[in-house]
Write a protein that holds these residues in place. Structure first.
Motif, PDB file in Angstrom:
ATOM      1  N   UNK A  69      -2.672  12.719 -13.021  1.00 44.05           N
ATOM      2  CA  UNK A  69      -3.672  12.014 -13.704  1.00 44.05           C
ATOM      3  C   UNK A  69      -3.151  10.083 -13.485  1.00 44.05           C
ATOM      4  N   UNK A  70      -2.290   9.889 -12.427  1.00 45.34           N
ATOM      5  CA  UNK A  70      -1.601   8.619 -12.318  1.00 45.34           C
ATOM      6  C   UNK A  70      -1.005   7.831 -13.332  1.00 45.34           C
ATOM      7  N   UNK A  71      -0.975   8.550 -14.228  1.00 46.75           N
ATOM      8  CA  UNK A  71       0.177   8.219 -15.832  1.00 46.75           C
ATOM      9  C   UNK A  71       1.402   7.433 -15.489  1.00 46.75           C
ATOM     10  N   UNK A  72       1.984   7.730 -14.437  1.00 44.90           N
ATOM     11  CA  UNK A  72       3.346   6.851 -13.526  1.00 44.90           C
ATOM     12  C   UNK A  72       3.189   5.504 -13.105  1.00 44.90           C
ATOM     13  N   UNK A  73       1.629   5.250 -13.168  1.00 40.00           N
ATOM     14  CA  UNK A  73       1.249   4.319 -12.490  1.00 40.00           C
ATOM     15  C   UNK A  73       0.791   3.254 -13.537  1.00 40.00           C
ATOM     16  N   UNK A  74       0.076   2.086 -13.116  1.00 37.69           N
ATOM     17  CA  UNK A  74      -0.559   1.426 -14.205  1.00 37.69           C
ATOM     18  C   UNK A  74      -1.293  -0.021 -13.620  1.00 37.69           C
ATOM     19  N   UNK A  75      -1.787  -1.027 -13.378  1.00 35.20           N
ATOM     20  CA  UNK A  75      -2.667  -1.639 -13.186  1.00 35.20           C
ATOM     21  C   UNK A  75      -2.653  -3.280 -13.506  1.00 35.20           C
TER      22      UNK A  75
ATOM     23  N   UNK B 187      -6.440  15.203  -0.278  1.00 34.78           N
ATOM     24  CA  UNK B 187      -7.761  15.072  -0.397  1.00 34.78           C
ATOM     25  C   UNK B 187      -8.057  14.885  -2.382  1.00 34.78           C
ATOM     26  N   UNK B 188      -9.282  13.973  -2.072  1.00 38.68           N
ATOM     27  CA  UNK B 188      -9.215  13.598  -3.779  1.00 38.68           C
ATOM     28  C   UNK B 188      -9.299  14.903  -4.523  1.00 38.68           C
ATOM     29  N   UNK B 189      -9.429  15.235  -6.075  1.00 38.61           N
ATOM     30  CA  UNK B 189      -9.716  16.707  -6.523  1.00 38.61           C
ATOM     31  C   UNK B 189     -10.499  15.885  -8.713  1.00 38.61           C
ATOM     32  N   UNK B 190     -10.490  17.302  -9.067  1.00 42.75           N
ATOM     33  CA  UNK B 190     -10.531  17.270  -9.597  1.00 42.75           C
ATOM     34  C   UNK B 190      -9.669  18.567 -10.884  1.00 42.75           C
ATOM     35  N   UNK B 191      -8.720  18.236 -11.308  1.00 44.27           N
ATOM     36  CA  UNK B 191      -7.637  19.661 -11.660  1.00 44.27           C
ATOM     37  C   UNK B 191      -7.902  19.879 -13.035  1.00 44.27           C
TER      38      UNK B 191
ATOM     39  N   UNK C  15       4.433  -7.201 -21.380  1.00 43.00           N
ATOM     40  CA  UNK C  15       3.747  -6.511 -20.086  1.00 43.00           C
ATOM     41  C   UNK C  15       3.929  -4.911 -20.290  1.00 43.00           C
ATOM     42  N   UNK C  16       3.312  -4.122 -19.696  1.00 43.19           N
ATOM     43  CA  UNK C  16       3.861  -2.870 -19.795  1.00 43.19           C
ATOM     44  C   UNK C  16       4.692  -2.733 -18.236  1.00 43.19           C
ATOM     45  N   UNK C  17       5.080  -1.585 -18.560  1.00 41.48           N
ATOM     46  CA  UNK C  17       6.275  -0.932 -17.265  1.00 41.48           C
ATOM     47  C   UNK C  17       5.441   0.954 -17.491  1.00 41.48           C
ATOM     48  N   UNK C  18       5.414   0.954 -16.156  1.00 41.20           N
ATOM     49  CA  UNK C  18       5.021   2.348 -16.030  1.00 41.20           C
ATOM     50  C   UNK C  18       6.261   3.039 -14.851  1.00 41.20           C
ATOM     51  N   UNK C  19       6.575   4.024 -15.778  1.00 38.74           N
ATOM     52  CA  UNK C  19       7.889   5.227 -14.899  1.00 38.74           C
ATOM     53  C   UNK C  19       7.545   5.859 -13.737  1.00 38.74           C
ATOM     54  N   UNK C  20       7.678   5.993 -12.600  1.00 43.54           N
ATOM     55  CA  UNK C  20       7.701   6.763 -11.910  1.00 43.54           C
ATOM     56  C   UNK C  20       8.875   7.405 -11.306  1.00 43.54           C
ATOM     57  N   UNK C  21       9.342   8.590 -10.466  1.00 42.49           N
ATOM     58  CA  UNK C  21      10.173   8.759  -9.966  1.00 42.49           C
ATOM     59  C   UNK C  21       9.884   9.678  -8.745  1.00 42.49           C
ATOM     60  N   UNK C  22       9.246  10.626  -8.739  1.00 43.83           N
ATOM     61  CA  UNK C  22       8.481  11.440  -8.160  1.00 43.83           C
ATOM     62  C   UNK C  22       7.518  11.318  -7.974  1.00 43.83           C
ATOM     63  N   UNK C  23       6.686  10.786  -8.242  1.00 46.33           N
ATOM     64  CA  UNK C  23       4.725  10.229  -8.170  1.00 46.33           C
ATOM     65  C   UNK C  23       4.358  11.107  -8.366  1.00 46.33           C
TER      66      UNK C  23
ATOM     67  N   UNK D 176       1.007  -1.371  -0.067  1.00 49.02           N
ATOM     68  CA  UNK D 176      -0.318   0.065   0.120  1.00 49.02           C
ATOM     69  C   UNK D 176       0.451   1.294   0.013  1.00 49.02           C
ATOM     70  N   UNK D 177       1.378   1.024   0.776  1.00 55.25           N
ATOM     71  CA  UNK D 177       2.724   1.937   0.739  1.00 55.25           C
ATOM     72  C   UNK D 177       3.251   2.502  -0.048  1.00 55.25           C
ATOM     73  N   UNK D 178       4.325   1.514  -0.934  1.00 60.07           N
ATOM     74  CA  UNK D 178       4.670   1.486  -2.283  1.00 60.07           C
ATOM     75  C   UNK D 178       3.511   1.917  -3.075  1.00 60.07           C
ATOM     76  N   UNK D 179       3.044   1.395  -3.129  1.00 56.26           N
ATOM     77  CA  UNK D 179       1.848   2.274  -4.538  1.00 56.26           C
ATOM     78  C   UNK D 179       1.534   3.688  -4.269  1.00 56.26           C
ATOM     79  N   UNK D 180       1.209   3.869  -3.528  1.00 54.33           N
ATOM     80  CA  UNK D 180       1.270   5.360  -3.359  1.00 54.33           C
ATOM     81  C   UNK D 180       1.555   6.287  -4.298  1.00 54.33           C
ATOM     82  N   UNK D 181       0.738   7.342  -3.953  1.00 57.57           N
ATOM     83  CA  UNK D 181       2.109   8.235  -5.011  1.00 57.57           C
ATOM     84  C   UNK D 181       0.690   9.416  -4.932  1.00 57.57           C
ATOM     85  N   UNK D 182       0.486  10.929  -5.532  1.00 56.84           N
ATOM     86  CA  UNK D 182      -0.572  11.746  -6.176  1.00 56.84           C
ATOM     87  C   UNK D 182      -1.673  11.510  -6.586  1.00 56.84           C
ATOM     88  N   UNK D 183      -1.809  11.145  -7.387  1.00 60.96           N
ATOM     89  CA  UNK D 183      -3.105  10.857  -8.492  1.00 60.96           C
ATOM     90  C   UNK D 183      -4.122   9.563  -6.791  1.00 60.96           C
ATOM     91  N   UNK D 184      -3.364   8.617  -5.963  1.00 61.37           N
ATOM     92  CA  UNK D 184      -4.060   7.956  -5.558  1.00 61.37           C
ATOM     93  C   UNK D 184      -5.350   8.326  -4.935  1.00 61.37           C
TER      94      UNK D 184
END
Ligand SMILES: Cc1cc2nc3c(=O)[nH]c(=O)nc-3n(C[C@H](O)[C@H](O)[C@H](O)COP(=O)(O)OP(=O)(O)OC[C@H]3O[C@@H](n4cnc5c(N)ncnc54)[C@H](O)[C@@H]3O)c2cc1C
Length: 560
Positions: free
Chosen positions: A79-85, A343-347, A67-75, A24-32
């Motif tokens: 829109x969460x483009x540095x993550x994947x599922x 908080x969650x948002x609309x940007x 498969x795909x690899x999402x690249x994340x540096x600062x997260x 859970x901590x590892x996947x946390x990023x701004x868009x979470x």
């Protein structure tokens, strides 16, 4: 689809979904906060490469199992483009590439790894009386920032961070190699341009860059104004008038940068008034010693805010038209916070091709101030605002003139104004009511209350879209940038992110297919097309977890 085996054999940490502690901590990023429920931020594993060899292993794994690899540096992607599922991997570079070497004795060129925050970068440069344009969030990392441009307080006077990049080290899939790409080498230009604004994270793994940096001593008389005015609709309107007037003259000197930011009271800031207007203004002394300074512009800002007596410090610091080295001023132009609100948002980020004459005709300052007031009027409604307004136009603007050779693919550089209007949402009510709702998040009352506020936030943003764009109160053309991207599908929304359509997009897409024929760096739909068919397949998450548990021989610590 056959379930591939879990990724193994990396030297670095490998945090697998459903198996390893800390997922859970590892996947946390701004868009979470906004996209967790849509299951967009659920990589099969987060891997932390120790060095290039782990990156190559991840690439081999992704190629073998398609498969795909999402690249994340600062997260920090909104829109969460540095993550994947699904079965895809997330490659986290936040600790991997940390070298920092001055390349020459006068400290005007530096080569550094991408795993560095903006505040750390600024502080290292300041130590040598050097500076560079960057964005304003302290914890954004260079890795993503160089791809999305680096827009901030210095945009009009000095351009973008990307304009100062000389060389980029990238690991590509085809051929599978690490190489340097040089701004001045003809055969590198296509890839150089693609990395800087072409489609972040989709061309390969960027590890290091060489930057030319700027010298304080070339701008010895630079000055700044930094303060807070208490929010009132009328004060905001007057400040926006000053901002718009900057565009009355095509030749407003490039020295001036002016950003107005808005922040609602945060829950924890009990002793603060409802909202504040943060003002950052700068005169850059572009022509160096001997250039005459005219205080008229800073005086106008001060007057619009209500006069000197109303200028309050921002986070304890105020500048009232003070002379200061550029590297020192840059330390004043960043917001030292991880995120605006938890908080969650609309940007929304809008760039505008309108001129001051258009904005005056539409009375944009009054409209914008009213739209802010619509969200800011009631502090117990669960809605919080984040907003910024900036002038970046005119013949002297470095946003416009710094990239005449088209060495980046960052779009809409002929824009005159930029504006963000973000709505964050929370449980409504006073402190006790919010506490009660939060304590039972699954109850019907809590779910209904949050859904109501979410709907209000969405409607506010959509009304801004309609009036600001479709009715042209702010811009005649819908212009979006990667740094503030809020969409989920780049192919569907590409005309908003790329100018010179279709030429620029097509050229980038062709290069993508050459460099990454198996689309291993396409791990979500906010990627340049074409999209591989696997992005359309729904992967059973239960399958992933069951398989990982079965093959790891351990009980899962977390299942989400
Ligand atoms: C609170 C906040 C304030 C912000 N303020 C500003 C601002 O003032 N000005 C501004 O310009 N931007 C601003 N941004 C946006 C930010 O600069 C971009 O989102 C930037 O790309 C983030 O970089 P990152 O490495 O932190 O994020 P990430 O989410 O890790 O990366 C962003 C994108 O870049 C790709 N990427 C990341 N690292 C690499 C790499 N090493 N190789 C290849 N691809 C990579 C990712 O796949 C993703 O698509 C802000 C963002 C936030 C959340």
């Amino acid at each position: 689809m056959h379930v591939p085996p879990p990724p193994e054999g990396f030297q670095g940490r490998n945090v697998r979904r459903g198996v390893d502690e800390g997922y859970d901590g590892a996947v946390y990023q701004y868009a979470y906060s906004s996209h967790r429920d849509e299951e967009l931020i659920q990589p099969r594993a987060v891997i932390y490469p120790t060095d290039d060899s782990d990156v190559f292993k991840a690439m081999d794994y992704a190629t073998k199992y398609k498969l795909g690899i999402a690249i994340r540096t600062g997260g920090h992607s909104y829109c969460g483009s540095s993550s994947t599922n699904g079965y895809n991997l997330q490659l986290d570079l936040s600790q991997t590439y940390t070298d920092f070497t001055w390349d020459n004795v006068d400290h005007t060129q530096v080569t550094l790894g991408v795993s560095i925050t903006l505040s750390r970068l600024q502080s290292k440069l300041r130590h040598k009386n050097r500076f560079i344009p960057t964005g304003q969030c302290s914890y954004v990392n260079l890795g993503g920032h160089l791809h999305t441009g680096g827009y901030g307080q210095l945009t009009r006077s000095f351009g973008l961070l990307a304009d100062y990049i000389q060389k980029i080290r990238i690991i590509t899939a085809n051929p599978p190699e690490a190489r340097w790409v040089d701004r001045n080498v003809a055969e590198d230009k296509k890839l150089f341009r693609a990395i800087l604004g072409g489609s972040p994270g989709n061309f390969g793994v960027v590890t290091d860059v060489t930057l030319n940096v700027l010298r304080d001593e070339d701008h010895p008389l630079s000055r700044g104004l930094r303060c807070v005015f208490l929010y009132k609709e009328e004060t905001l309107k007057k400040l926006l008038d000053v901002l718009v007037e900057q565009d009355d003259d095509d030749n407003t000197p490039g020295d001036y940068d002016f950003i107005i930011s808005l922040m609602s009271k945060r829950e924890e800031e009990e002793d603060r008034p409802a909202a504040v207007i943060v003002v950052f203004a700068q005169w850059a002394n572009l022509r160096g010693p001997g250039q005459e300074y005219n205080p008229e512009f800073f005086n106008k800002i001060r007057e619009a805010g209500g006069g000197r007596a109303h200028m309050l410090p921002f986070h304890g610091l105020k500048l009232d038209d003070e002379q200061m080295a550029m590297s020192g001023l840059c330390s004043h132009w960043v917001f030292d916070m991880v995120r605006e609100y938890q908080l969650p948002y609309y940007k929304r980020l809008y760039m505008s091709d309108s001129r001051s004459i258009d904005l005056k005709e539409k009375d944009w300052p009054t409209w914008a101030a009213k739209r802010v007031q619509a969200l800011e009027g009631n502090i117990d409604d669960g809605l919080y605002i984040g907003g910024q307004f900036q002038y970046c136009g005119g013949h002297q603007s470095r946003l416009r003139i710094k990239d005449r050779d088209n060495l980046t693919s960052l779009s809409w550089r002929d824009s005159n104004f930029g504006c963000t209007l973000d709505a964050f949402y929370d449980y409504p009510g006073d402190f006790m009511q919010r506490k009660a709702l939060r304590s039972e998040p699954e109850s019907k009352a809590s779910r209904d209350a949050l859904a109501r506020v979410k709907k209000a936030a969405k409607e506010w943003v959509e009304k801004n879209d309609k009036e600001g764009i479709a009715e042209q109160r702010f811009t005649k053309e819908d212009r979006r940038l990667f740094w503030g991207a809020y969409d989920q599908d780049l192919v569907a929304t590409r005309k908003f992110y790329y100018d010179q359509e279709p030429h620029k997009y097509d050229e980038l897409s062709t290069l993508k297919q050459q460099l990454d024929p198996n689309y291993i760096f396409t791990a979500n739909k906010f990627s340049i097309g074409p999209h591989p068919p696997r992005l359309m397949q729904k992967v059973s998450l239960a399958n992933v977890i069951d398989y990982q548990i079965e093959h790891s021989g351990t009980r899962p610590t977390t299942i989400k």
